[in-house]
Design a protein around this motif. Structure first.
Motif, PDB file in Angstrom:
ATOM      1  N   PRO A  92       0.806  -1.223   0.000  1.00 58.82           N
ATOM      2  CA  PRO A  92       0.000   0.000   0.000  1.00 58.82           C
ATOM      3  C   PRO A  92       0.842   1.277   0.000  1.00 58.82           C
ATOM      4  N   VAL A  93       0.380   2.262  -0.750  1.00 62.33           N
ATOM      5  CA  VAL A  93       0.976   3.602  -0.763  1.00 62.33           C
ATOM      6  C   VAL A  93      -0.083   4.567  -0.228  1.00 62.33           C
ATOM      7  N   PRO A  94       0.220   5.336   0.828  1.00 59.47           N
ATOM      8  CA  PRO A  94      -0.794   6.205   1.438  1.00 59.47           C
ATOM      9  C   PRO A  94      -1.265   7.299   0.492  1.00 59.47           C
ATOM     10  N   VAL A  95      -2.547   7.655   0.609  1.00 60.08           N
ATOM     11  CA  VAL A  95      -3.136   8.669  -0.263  1.00 60.08           C
ATOM     12  C   VAL A  95      -3.507   9.937   0.510  1.00 60.08           C
ATOM     13  N   PRO A 142      -9.040  12.818 -12.538  1.00 53.91           N
ATOM     14  CA  PRO A 142      -8.799  13.942 -11.638  1.00 53.91           C
ATOM     15  C   PRO A 142      -8.174  13.535 -10.308  1.00 53.91           C
ATOM     16  N   LYS A 143      -8.525  12.356  -9.815  1.00 55.52           N
ATOM     17  CA  LYS A 143      -7.916  11.892  -8.562  1.00 55.52           C
ATOM     18  C   LYS A 143      -6.429  11.629  -8.747  1.00 55.52           C
ATOM     19  N   LEU A 144      -6.075  11.029  -9.872  1.00 58.19           N
ATOM     20  CA  LEU A 144      -4.659  10.803 -10.165  1.00 58.19           C
ATOM     21  C   LEU A 144      -3.911  12.128 -10.278  1.00 58.19           C
ATOM     22  N   LEU A 145      -4.521  13.097 -10.936  1.00 64.20           N
ATOM     23  CA  LEU A 145      -3.884  14.403 -11.082  1.00 64.20           C
ATOM     24  C   LEU A 145      -3.708  15.070  -9.723  1.00 64.20           C
ATOM     25  N   TRP A 146      -4.675  14.941  -8.846  1.00 61.56           N
ATOM     26  CA  TRP A 146      -4.563  15.508  -7.500  1.00 61.56           C
ATOM     27  C   TRP A 146      -3.397  14.878  -6.753  1.00 61.56           C
ATOM     28  N   LEU A 147      -3.257  13.569  -6.842  1.00 65.19           N
ATOM     29  CA  LEU A 147      -2.148  12.895  -6.149  1.00 65.19           C
ATOM     30  C   LEU A 147      -0.799  13.391  -6.666  1.00 65.19           C
ATOM     31  N   CYS A 155       3.299   9.911  -2.183  1.00 66.80           N
ATOM     32  CA  CYS A 155       2.485   8.944  -2.920  1.00 66.80           C
ATOM     33  C   CYS A 155       2.946   8.765  -4.366  1.00 66.80           C
ATOM     34  N   TRP A 156       2.920   9.830  -5.155  1.00 70.76           N
ATOM     35  CA  TRP A 156       3.072   9.716  -6.605  1.00 70.76           C
ATOM     36  C   TRP A 156       4.368   9.045  -7.020  1.00 70.76           C
ATOM     37  N   ASN A 157       5.479   9.471  -6.439  1.00 71.16           N
ATOM     38  CA  ASN A 157       6.780   8.928  -6.841  1.00 71.16           C
ATOM     39  C   ASN A 157       6.971   7.472  -6.433  1.00 71.16           C
ATOM     40  N   LYS A 158       6.183   7.007  -5.463  1.00 67.25           N
ATOM     41  CA  LYS A 158       6.300   5.619  -4.990  1.00 67.25           C
ATOM     42  C   LYS A 158       5.319   4.681  -5.704  1.00 67.25           C
ATOM     43  N   ALA A 159       4.300   5.254  -6.298  1.00 65.26           N
ATOM     44  CA  ALA A 159       3.227   4.438  -6.881  1.00 65.26           C
ATOM     45  C   ALA A 159       3.699   3.726  -8.142  1.00 65.26           C
ATOM     46  N   ALA A 160       3.372   2.445  -8.244  1.00 59.52           N
ATOM     47  CA  ALA A 160       3.699   1.659  -9.435  1.00 59.52           C
ATOM     48  C   ALA A 160       2.465   1.021 -10.050  1.00 59.52           C
ATOM     49  N   HIS A 161       1.388   0.931  -9.275  1.00 59.79           N
ATOM     50  CA  HIS A 161       0.156   0.305  -9.762  1.00 59.79           C
ATOM     51  C   HIS A 161      -1.049   1.073  -9.249  1.00 59.79           C
ATOM     52  N   PHE A 162      -1.882   1.529 -10.177  1.00 63.14           N
ATOM     53  CA  PHE A 162      -3.155   2.158  -9.829  1.00 63.14           C
ATOM     54  C   PHE A 162      -4.270   1.215 -10.275  1.00 63.14           C
TER      55      PHE A 162
END
Length: 532
Positions: A92-95, A142-147, A155-162
């Motif tokens: 998990p990556v915190p949002v 829009p949620k992805l853009l907000w992150l 969050c963004w730099n650590k995320a590998a899977h949405f």
């Protein structure tokens, strides 16, 4: 094959439900487990995918207790269209900026990205034509853009899977990264057969999601109910208490599972206008807190103000259009509970139906009958208006409350009529309504919808239509049925048919023309007031 069964899992907003369903569509057992919701900031709602999966496992074990594992041939998942974020190791990556790092789900009702959604809408990219021309903050771009704009480091730099939550569940069960066309097409702007529109993602500043063949978004897709991977992995099977290799069907958004659980029912011998007609002659209404109006077509049809056409978003190979009313059950509750006579209503309902708890709506329906009231009231409804009620008296009696309740239901029914007419103008030929959800249990709501639309209403024989729809996915994946359509026909059952009162049809047709003119005047008034 007589003893085989399937498991349907439905992840709603606040709970996980599971059902064990027979090949004939009979629900043998159900279970429900609560899930947590956190609100770290106003309009921010988050959950934990770890907790959600754990609760799925508990619920599935409960419904299959004492059942031979070999009899469970397949499992299907549906869920809310929430956004799940995982890192390269699928952790998990915190949002949120602060708090537990396990809280990695941006819920469907999270509106933190309202400003980003407005920006995307104003850019006017062509993909918006399939979402009614407006990007909702409840969709994923829009949620992805907000992150990216607000949680780049955390969050963004650590995320590998949405993942959309339904796809997360099927990945957790099978290890397959294949996404369902239901989620990607409806909530992510994916458009088969072309796929991701690189121009759109680049135009909104998310071109980095296209790297590595769009691996963060998903680059493998399939239709709902398609078998995923090799079925349940050994780890998932142990978690769920089922056999390794049990078939898992590609998932659905929860409302679409409700549609699947009712729209394909066998209606032979019921003398309905959709009998011996293709499934395109039916509209599914999933009516609860809000209402979704779903209809499929063989060719893509564009309906102003309605989402779609979305290929294979509910029924494989068919195009889905989805209309909706954002507040239906919620609106009825607001009108009733906010009335001065509500306390009296509660007391009267307790005395009249002592064995039925505080079912105020059962009492109101009965009270309207005892008043011998004419149902020819004049409600007005438009999701874009702030609200209007015409003809309010100064008194605030229980009779007044009952009439306001009736007018609200009529307004909602006329909203459905407006959606139907828009769909018919675009080329749909809808002949029968199929209802499920909490409001489908309200006899007055059902009858007025039949009267207002002039169409018969079909109600399911099982109250858990969403769970039936999820189980249909598992049945299809098991290949016990040759297609989703066959599984729906065998597992979705008709419980009751409500016919329209033809004598009232002309009233609704006349009033609807008046309402359309009033809508225009109300919009003009609101525009003037907003300039003050």
């Amino acid at each position: 094959m007589a003893d085989v069964c399937y498991v349907g899992v439905d992840v709603g907003t606040a709970s996980v439900r599971a059902a064990l369903v027979t090949r004939a569509g009979r629900v043998k057992s159900t279970a429900e487990e609560p899930i947590s919701i956190w609100e770290p900031l106003t309009d921010h709602y988050v959950q934990s995918s770890t907790e959600i999966w754990d609760k799925c496992c508990i619920a599935v074990k409960r419904v299959t207790e004492g059942v031979d594992r070999s009899q469970v041939r397949g499992i299907g998942f549906d869920a809310t269209c929430s956004l799940v974020v995982l890192d390269q190791s699928f952790q998990p990556v915190p949002v949120s900026q602060h708090g537990d790092e396990q809280r990695n789900v941006v819920m469907w009702m999270d509106h933190r990205a309202a400003e980003q959604a407005a920006r995307i809408t104003s850019a006017g990219h062509g993909v918006l034509s399939r979402v009614g021309g407006v990007m909702s903050p409840e969709m994923q771009p829009p949620k992805l853009l907000w992150l990216k704009e607000n949680l780049r480091e955390r969050c963004w730099n650590k995320a590998a899977h949405f993942f959309d939550l339904p796809d997360f569940l099927s990945w957790k069960a099978t290890g397959s990264l294949t996404r369902s066309l239901c989620t990607l097409v409806c909530k992510w702007t994916y458009c088969p057969p072309e796929g991701w529109d690189a121009g759109f993602w680049t135009s909104i500043g998310l071109e980095d999601l296209l790297e590595n063949n769009s691996s963060k978004l998903g680059n493998m897709t399939c239709s709902p109910g398609s078998p995923l991977g090799d079925g349940l992995t050994q780890e998932a099977a142990a978690d769920l208490g089922l056999e390794t290799g049990t078939a898992v069907g590609a998932s659905l958004i929860d409302a679409h599972a409700g549609g699947l659980g009712v729209i394909g029912a066998d209606v032979k011998g019921l003398n309905l206008p959709c009998e011996d007609q293709p499934i395109t002659s039916r509209m599914a209404m999933i009516c609860g807190t809000s209402t979704c109006h779903m209809v499929v077509s063989e060719q893509p049809l564009f309906v102003p103000g309605v989402w779609g056409p979305c290929l294979s978003a509910m029924v494989p190979g068919m195009w889905l259009n989805e209309g909706g009313q954002s507040a239906t059950g919620r609106l009825i509750e607001h009108m009733v509970k906010g009335h001065a006579a509500y306390t009296q209503l509660q007391e009267e309902a307790r005395q009249r139906f002592p064995l039925n708890g505080e079912n105020v709506y059962t009492y109101l329906n009965s009270h309207l009958s005892s008043m011998a009231v004419s149902v020819l009231l004049s409600p007005l409804a438009d999701p874009n208006l702030k609200g209007m009620v015409i003809g309010l008296p100064l008194s605030q009696t229980l009779d007044d409350l009952a009439l306001l309740y009736l007018a609200t239901i009529q307004a909602l029914a006329l909203g459905t009529l407006h959606i139907l007419e828009a769909m018919k103008e675009a080329g749909h030929d809808i002949r029968t309504l199929f209802l499920c959800g909490g409001l489908s249990k309200n006899a007055l709501y059902v009858q007025i919808h039949a009267n207002a639309t002039g169409l018969p209403v079909v109600l399911p024989d099982q109250k858990e239509a969403v769970l039936i729809g999820a189980a249909v996915l598992g049945a299809c994946a098991s290949q016990d049925y040759s297609s989703i359509q066959e599984a729906m026909e065998r597992m979705a059952k008709v419980g009751k048919v409500v016919q329209p009162d033809c004598e009232l049809r002309s009233f609704y047709e006349r009033k609807n023309k008046v309402f359309l003119r009033l809508f225009a005047h109300q919009r003009e008034y609101q525009a003037l007031m907003s300039q003050r």
